[in-house]
Design a protein around this motif. Structure first.
Motif, PDB file in Angstrom:
ATOM      1  N   PHE A 204       0.848  -1.112   0.199  1.00  0.00           N
ATOM      2  CA  PHE A 204      -0.047  -0.042  -0.023  1.00  0.00           C
ATOM      3  C   PHE A 204       0.637   1.137   0.109  1.00  0.00           C
ATOM      4  O   PHE A 204       0.129   2.127  -0.640  1.00  0.00           O
ATOM      5  CB  PHE A 204      -0.932  -0.161   1.132  1.00  0.00           C
ATOM      6  N   LEU A 220      -4.165  12.164   2.401  1.00  0.00           N
ATOM      7  CA  LEU A 220      -5.637  10.688   2.939  1.00  0.00           C
ATOM      8  C   LEU A 220      -6.805  11.506   3.331  1.00  0.00           C
ATOM      9  O   LEU A 220      -6.715  10.909   4.209  1.00  0.00           O
ATOM     10  CB  LEU A 220      -5.034   9.505   3.638  1.00  0.00           C
TER      11      LEU A 220
ATOM     12  N   ALA B 144      -8.006  -6.861   3.082  1.00  0.00           N
ATOM     13  CA  ALA B 144      -7.526  -6.165   2.596  1.00  0.00           C
ATOM     14  C   ALA B 144      -7.463  -5.527   1.191  1.00  0.00           C
ATOM     15  O   ALA B 144      -8.022  -4.507   0.643  1.00  0.00           O
ATOM     16  CB  ALA B 144      -5.662  -5.809   2.866  1.00  0.00           C
ATOM     17  N   ALA B 148      -9.132  -2.623  -1.597  1.00  0.00           N
ATOM     18  CA  ALA B 148      -8.001  -1.299  -2.903  1.00  0.00           C
ATOM     19  C   ALA B 148      -8.634  -2.177  -3.733  1.00  0.00           C
ATOM     20  O   ALA B 148      -8.019  -1.523  -4.917  1.00  0.00           O
ATOM     21  CB  ALA B 148      -6.578  -2.105  -2.341  1.00  0.00           C
ATOM     22  N   GLU B 151      -8.560  -0.344  -6.452  1.00  0.00           N
ATOM     23  CA  GLU B 151      -6.840   0.517  -7.100  1.00  0.00           C
ATOM     24  C   GLU B 151      -7.060   2.121  -7.289  1.00  0.00           C
ATOM     25  O   GLU B 151      -6.088   2.529  -7.919  1.00  0.00           O
ATOM     26  CB  GLU B 151      -6.261  -0.058  -8.132  1.00  0.00           C
ATOM     27  N   GLU B 153      -7.426   5.870  -5.524  1.00  0.00           N
ATOM     28  CA  GLU B 153      -6.738   6.802  -4.913  1.00  0.00           C
ATOM     29  C   GLU B 153      -7.410   6.279  -3.800  1.00  0.00           C
ATOM     30  O   GLU B 153      -7.053   5.859  -2.547  1.00  0.00           O
ATOM     31  CB  GLU B 153      -6.971   7.699  -5.319  1.00  0.00           C
ATOM     32  N   ARG B 154      -8.767   6.155  -3.532  1.00  0.00           N
ATOM     33  CA  ARG B 154      -9.646   6.573  -2.655  1.00  0.00           C
ATOM     34  C   ARG B 154     -10.061   5.204  -2.461  1.00  0.00           C
ATOM     35  O   ARG B 154      -9.945   5.183  -0.554  1.00  0.00           O
ATOM     36  CB  ARG B 154     -10.636   7.077  -2.379  1.00  0.00           C
ATOM     37  N   ILE B 156      -7.036   2.494  -2.453  1.00  0.00           N
ATOM     38  CA  ILE B 156      -5.951   2.628  -1.486  1.00  0.00           C
ATOM     39  C   ILE B 156      -5.837   3.087  -0.050  1.00  0.00           C
ATOM     40  O   ILE B 156      -5.826   2.416   1.083  1.00  0.00           O
ATOM     41  CB  ILE B 156      -4.672   2.932  -2.231  1.00  0.00           C
ATOM     42  N   GLU B 157      -6.511   4.702  -0.022  1.00  0.00           N
ATOM     43  CA  GLU B 157      -6.805   5.021   0.679  1.00  0.00           C
ATOM     44  C   GLU B 157      -7.351   4.576   2.365  1.00  0.00           C
ATOM     45  O   GLU B 157      -7.055   4.142   3.332  1.00  0.00           O
ATOM     46  CB  GLU B 157      -7.205   6.817   1.081  1.00  0.00           C
ATOM     47  N   ALA B 159      -8.407   1.021   2.170  1.00  0.00           N
ATOM     48  CA  ALA B 159      -7.881   0.022   2.797  1.00  0.00           C
ATOM     49  C   ALA B 159      -6.536   0.081   3.788  1.00  0.00           C
ATOM     50  O   ALA B 159      -6.167  -0.310   4.733  1.00  0.00           O
ATOM     51  CB  ALA B 159      -7.131  -1.022   1.340  1.00  0.00           C
ATOM     52  N   TRP B 160      -6.013   0.735   3.745  1.00  0.00           N
ATOM     53  CA  TRP B 160      -4.676   1.890   4.209  1.00  0.00           C
ATOM     54  C   TRP B 160      -5.442   1.397   5.500  1.00  0.00           C
ATOM     55  O   TRP B 160      -4.631   1.019   6.824  1.00  0.00           O
ATOM     56  CB  TRP B 160      -4.498   2.573   3.874  1.00  0.00           C
ATOM     57  N   VAL B 163      -5.971  -1.547   7.309  1.00  0.00           N
ATOM     58  CA  VAL B 163      -5.554  -2.349   7.477  1.00  0.00           C
ATOM     59  C   VAL B 163      -5.117  -1.573   9.147  1.00  0.00           C
ATOM     60  O   VAL B 163      -4.585  -2.316  10.440  1.00  0.00           O
ATOM     61  CB  VAL B 163      -4.544  -2.878   6.514  1.00  0.00           C
ATOM     62  N   ILE B 164      -5.033  -0.166   9.192  1.00  0.00           N
ATOM     63  CA  ILE B 164      -4.450  -0.078   9.765  1.00  0.00           C
ATOM     64  C   ILE B 164      -4.840   0.047  11.672  1.00  0.00           C
ATOM     65  O   ILE B 164      -4.396  -0.610  12.908  1.00  0.00           O
ATOM     66  CB  ILE B 164      -3.963   1.384   9.403  1.00  0.00           C
ATOM     67  N   ASP B 238     -15.838   3.968   5.316  1.00  0.00           N
ATOM     68  CA  ASP B 238     -14.343   3.534   4.102  1.00  0.00           C
ATOM     69  C   ASP B 238     -14.925   2.746   3.446  1.00  0.00           C
ATOM     70  O   ASP B 238     -14.508   2.509   2.134  1.00  0.00           O
ATOM     71  CB  ASP B 238     -13.347   4.630   4.154  1.00  0.00           C
ATOM     72  N   GLU B 242     -15.929   1.517  -0.462  1.00  0.00           N
ATOM     73  CA  GLU B 242     -14.742   1.193  -1.946  1.00  0.00           C
ATOM     74  C   GLU B 242     -14.991  -0.130  -1.901  1.00  0.00           C
ATOM     75  O   GLU B 242     -14.097   0.004  -3.101  1.00  0.00           O
ATOM     76  CB  GLU B 242     -13.733   1.920  -1.179  1.00  0.00           C
TER      77      GLU B 242
END
Lengths: 225, 490
Positions: A204, A220, B144, B148, B151, B153-154, B156-157, B159-160, B163-164, B238, B242
């Protein structure tokens, strides 16, 4: 296995645990992403050493594999992967902080005191044994909280990963400290999960970099209301 | 016998994942995924038949374990997986035709869908709480790349963030599990079993209550994050917004219930060990707060899928609140609501997918007059919204009514008034936005047509099930839920 010369082992555990806490503070006090990764590698190496000392000093042989895995995965493999990521995306420094370094360090000092009081309340349990390993519990809780603190105050995607990993190290240390580690097969599963998580997050970071030019998670924000 | 059932439930999704990993043809991937969903669902029915009498089954070494509670959740999960597999075939074919999805992405989609089912099964079948944790983290990792998927922008954001936030939450849960292990280490004979739920329950009364209380806080935060309980629900809109629509549906109908299942297991354990109102009070507070936090976001929403995500936060709140009431009737209502919510969420997410295919937009203001363009989906949408927001004669009404009755019986009048007020306000928001989407004139030329007949049949069946649950509860189902409620009682 016969436990060897406990006082020496206990002394070493105390020293290593203190050093682990120092690495967490150094992460909080620095700006260079490369330095973060090296500190994390050092922190994991020390963690692996503590696990090895538990094997030697307390005869808990089932931790041996977890100790080796800590060194192999967290001190070597993950840092190598993250260093590659940094080289590819040409981002070197954490620039913007939500809290100044001085204030951060003072805050983390407060965290350590808080963590110690939480640890003492857990150890008040009638089964608790007062050995060097159980004393490490306060260090482990402090690391979890400092990891969380890093994630909340720093904005680079890579720093967030380091914060998450610091937290995970804290959780591992807590398990080592009060239960001499979880059963081996559970530990192995946890290591596998963490490794996969870092790989996914690494992918990512590449993609975020591709779409946003720089990997500050501050950009972001399109999903905000 | 029991080893065979447990082996099938775990082995089928594993086999599906492995097959999808080596095969690449679209038709084969579809067949594998649908058959895995179907066969897993059949095995789940078999499992229910086995534990119908309130018995439990476990594998010979004690790694796998199932009782009425896990069997009931497994039915919901595998059923949702089957529906989503069936729906995905048509949805992805359309997206491939429109050039939105490549062949490689298609392969990844089916591979990860199978892996996702597999990880959920690990959580639901593990006796060892450490494996339950490993499975939970693995569900995040398996989904994850699905979040995403497009693929953008939104995505991937999203998914990030997903996961976090979930990894941090689950990290806390791991500390909670370690504390649980610590409290059991000196009590459970043979420390190898000290993480097994079945051994822990036997000695629950001897566990150290002070340590368990602390452990429960970490576990509530951890698995609460995965379930989307406020205040750590922020990944949910989100991720649901997405992810490809069928995946959002499986997350809202499946993953949520898996996380709730983990919460319930620890709730039972801590409640038995600590007693009193400790765990129930925490559940009621977190439940009501989640409902309350979701409300303004539902009322001010632009995107239908995000609105559904907030509705999911609200309904997780309803279920957790209901468990917190802590009477057998409330447990029954909570478990019934689990099923009703899963059905309603699938109807609405998948219908939202149909609308998306037709209009090519997810923003509600771009979608008007759907009843003239895609009459079947539009009717499903409006009926589904009535079902989700708790109108008779649909199942959600029955479960919410049960929960309210249980709450008043127990004397929690003020919380129940809040509960009803929030549900009513959510209804207003939903009906306002949906009626604007469904009625009126289409304001843009609509390019896509109605979804495939198979997808519509599936949706019709789900709605019929919701209607049936509103007027009549089949005795076998009632029996299963009652047995599961007995597990919750400890």
């Amino acid at each position: 296995m016969i436990p060897v010369h406990l006082p020496l082992v206990e002394l070493l555990i105390d020293i290593f645990a203190a050093s682990i806490l120092v690495t967490a503070f150094l992460i909080v006090s620095s700006r260079s992403l490369v330095f973060y990764i090296r500190l994390f590698a050092l922190q994991s190496l020390l963690l692996g050493m503590v696990a090895l000392l538990v094997v030697i000093g307390y005869g808990e042989t089932h931790i041996l594999i977890a100790a080796i895995l800590t060194i192999a995965i967290k001190a070597i493999a993950i840092p190598v992967v993250l260093t590659r990521v940094i080289e590819r995306i040409h981002v070197q420094k954490e620039i913007r902080f939500r809290m100044s370094i001085t204030a951060s360090l003072m805050f983390c000092g407060g965290i350590v005191i808080l963590a110690d009081s939480v640890a003492q309340s857990i150890l008040r349990s009638p089964h608790a044994e007062a050995s060097a390993v159980t004393r490490v519990l306060s260090v482990s809780i402090a690391m979890m909280l400092i990891g969380l603190f890093i994630m909340m105050t720093r904005q680079k995607a890579l720093t967030q990963i380091i914060g998450l990993l610091t937290m995970e190290n804290g959780v591992f240390l807590s398990g080592l400290s009060i239960t001499y580690g979880m059963p081996l097969i559970v530990e192995v599963g946890i290591f596998f999960d963490i490794l996969v998580a870092v790989l996914i997050l690494g992918v990512f970071v590449f993609r975020i970099n591709k779409t946003f030019e720089s990997i500050s998670i501050d950009s972001l924000r399109s999903l905000r209301h | 016998m029991s080893t065979i059932i447990l082996g099938l439930l775990l082995g089928l999704p594993v086999a599906g994942t492995l097959l999808c990993a080596v095969l690449h043809q679209r038709r084969i991937l579809e067949t594998v995924t649908v058959s895995v969903g179907g066969l897993t669902f059949l095995s789940a029915l078999w499992l229910v038949a086995e534990v119908m009498q309130g018995t439990t089954i476990s594998s010979s070494e004690g790694w796998l374990y199932a009782d009425a509670l896990s069997a009931y959740i497994i039915i919901i999960i595998s059923g949702s997986a089957l529906v989503v597999a069936l729906y995905s075939t048509g949805y992805l074919r359309r997206q491939i035709r429109d050039g939105k999805v490549s062949d490689r992405q298609l392969w990844l989609y089916y591979l990860l869908l199978n892996a996702f089912l597999c990880t959920m099964m690990v959580v639901l079948l593990s006796n060892n709480l450490g494996f339950l944790w490993i499975g939970s983290e693995a569900t995040t990792l398996a989904t994850a790349f699905l979040v995403a998927f497009y693929e953008r922008e939104r995505s991937i954001e999203a998914a990030w963030k997903y996961v976090i936030i979930c990894s941090v939450g689950i990290g806390f849960a791991l500390f909670g599990i370690i504390l649980t292990y610590y409290s059991a280490l000196h009590v459970v004979p043979g420390s190898g079993n000290a993480l097994n739920w079945s051994s822990l329950m036997l000695v629950a009364k001897d566990l150290d209550p002070a340590v368990l209380k602390l452990a429960f806080i970490f576990i509530l935060v951890g698995f609460g994050t995965k379930a989307g309980l406020a205040p750590l629900h922020t990944w949910k809109p989100d991720a649901y917004g997405e992810a490809p629509t069928p995946i959002s549906a499986l997350m809202a109908a499946g993953l949520v219930n898996v996380a709730l299942y983990s919460l319930m297991r620890f709730y039972v354990l801590v409640n038995t060990a600590v007693g009193g109102t400790y765990a129930p009070t925490l559940f009621m507070v977190f439940g009501l707060v989640s409902m309350g936090i979701a409300l303004p976001f539902i009322l001010l929403q632009k995107d239908f899928k995000r609105m559904l995500a907030y509705s999911s936060v609200e309904h997780v709140g309803i279920i957790v609140f209901a468990i917190g009431i802590g009477t057998p009737l409330a447990y029954f209502g909570a478990l019934l609501h689990l099923l009703n919510n899963a059905l309603a969420k699938m109807v609405l997410f998948l219908t939202a997918g149909n609308v998306r295919l037709a209009y090519g937009s997810r923003l509600m203001r771009r979608v008007t007059g759907a009843i003239k363009v895609i009459p079947v989906s539009a009717s499903f949408l409006i009926v589904g919204v009535f079902a989700l927001t708790g109108w008779p004669p649909f199942g959600v009404f029955i479960s919410e009514f049960t929960i309210v009755t249980a709450g008043i019986d127990r004397g929690y009048v003020v919380p129940v008034i809040f509960f009803i007020a929030i549900i009513a306000a959510v209804f207003v928001g939903f009906i306002y936005y949906t009626s604007r989407m469904v009625f009126g004139e289409p304001n843009v030329p609509v390019t896509g047509g109605e979804a495939e007949p198979l997808a519509l049949w599936v949706l019709g069946l789900l709605l019929a099930a919701l209607l049936l649950l509103g007027v009549y509860l089949p005795p076998p189902l009632e029996q299963v839920i009652e047995n599961a409620a007995r597990v919750l009682k400890g």
